[in-house]
Write an enzyme that holds these catalytic residues in place. Structure first.
Site, short mmCIF file in Angstrom:
data_model
loop_
_atom_site.label_atom_id
_atom_site.label_comp_id
_atom_site.label_asym_id
_atom_site.label_seq_id
_atom_site.Cartn_x
_atom_site.Cartn_y
_atom_site.Cartn_z
N ARG A 8 91.53 44.32 75.83
CA ARG A 8 90.08 44.38 75.70
C ARG A 8 89.43 43.53 76.80
NH1 ARG A 8 85.96 42.05 71.11
NH2 ARG A 8 84.15 43.27 71.78
N HIS A 9 88.26 43.93 77.23
CA HIS A 9 87.52 43.21 78.27
C HIS A 9 87.09 41.82 77.80
CE1 HIS A 9 83.73 43.68 76.08
NE2 HIS A 9 84.12 44.93 75.83
N GLY A 10 86.62 41.00 78.76
CA GLY A 10 86.12 39.67 78.44
C GLY A 10 84.74 39.70 77.79
N GLY A 22 78.52 49.80 73.22
CA GLY A 22 78.83 51.20 73.46
C GLY A 22 78.91 51.55 74.93
N ARG A 58 82.11 45.64 82.49
CA ARG A 58 82.76 44.56 81.76
C ARG A 58 84.28 44.74 81.70
NH1 ARG A 58 79.75 47.75 78.21
NH2 ARG A 58 80.76 48.52 76.28
N GLU A 82 83.98 52.64 76.11
CA GLU A 82 83.73 52.35 74.71
C GLU A 82 83.07 53.55 74.03
OE1 GLU A 82 84.52 51.24 72.08
OE2 GLU A 82 83.82 49.17 71.89
N ASN A 84 80.36 55.70 72.43
CA ASN A 84 78.91 55.78 72.58
C ASN A 84 78.28 55.63 71.20
OD1 ASN A 84 76.22 56.70 72.78
ND2 ASN A 84 76.73 57.91 74.60
N ARG A 108 80.59 51.00 57.62
CA ARG A 108 81.33 49.89 57.05
C ARG A 108 82.40 50.36 56.06
NH1 ARG A 108 81.22 45.42 59.83
NH2 ARG A 108 81.85 44.29 57.96
#
Length: 204
Positions: A8-10, A22, A58, A82, A84, A108
């Site tokens: 995963r990106h920072g 997104g 990112r 990511e 949308n 959720r």
């Protein structure tokens, strides 16, 4: 054997503010860049043949910090973007809960069934991401490949490779620069490491 490092990106400002990012192109914070540097130091002793990334900045910036250590190019593809999030993008979780209560509750409780207004579904994210992953693997058989992507997308990739239903989406956590390692050997995918962030121990 094929080995995937799925990362995963920072951190971004919107991560810190708990906003839905997104497809929006949000840059790394200074802390996110530092996380990327620590990530690169953590992986520099590994064997990595190719480095792929989402084309959002990112992820690309995070991948570039890693690629510089290996003196390799970053191969950016939009399929690793990511999810949308449609009308939710830019909103905080509190805003979303207030303005889209029914959709929020669905996201959720049953994220694999949720239909966020003007957004992708989890299944659509998984289908485009897995197609890209398999294309990359076919192009580079028996290699070690790093892929820098995004939290939701990574979860769908992991579940798909391990043949686990998307209804289990919330049972996986992905932190900034978390490292996941999955091997393909003996005709099956094997999860070796999940959301490893030990390289961030010294970052406050």
């Amino acid at each position: 054997m094929t080995r995937l490092f799925i990362i995963r990106h920072g951190e971004t400002l919107w991560n810190r503010e708990k906003r839905a990012q997104g497809a929006k192109d949000i840059a790394l914070t200074d802390n996110g860049k530092l996380q990327g540097e620590y990530l690169a130091k953590r992986l520099v002793k590994e064997k990595i043949d190719y480095i792929y990334s989402s084309d959002l900045s990112r992820a690309y910036e995070t991948a570039k910090l890693l690629a510089d250590k290996f003196n390799k190019p970053v191969l950016a593809i939009p399929e690793l973007r990511e999810m949308n999030f449609g009308l939710w993008e830019g909103l905080t979780m509190n805003d979303i809960q207030l303005k889209f209560q029914d959709h929020f509750n669905s996201w959720r409780s049953s994220p694999h069934k949720a239909q966020i207004p003007e957004a992708e579904t989890l299944l659509q994210v998984q289908e485009r991401a897995l197609k890209a992953v398999f294309n990359i693997i076919d192009k580079h058989p028996n290699k070690s490949i790093a892929m820098v992507s995004h939290g939701v997308t990574i979860k769908t990739i992991i579940l798909g490779l391990l043949d686990i239903d998307l209804s289990n989406y919330r049972k996986i956590r992905q932190d900034n620069t978390g490292i996941n390692i999955i091997d393909f050997k003996e005709n099956q995918w094997v999860l070796v490491q999940l959301n490893d962030t030990c390289h961030l121990t010294n970052i406050k």
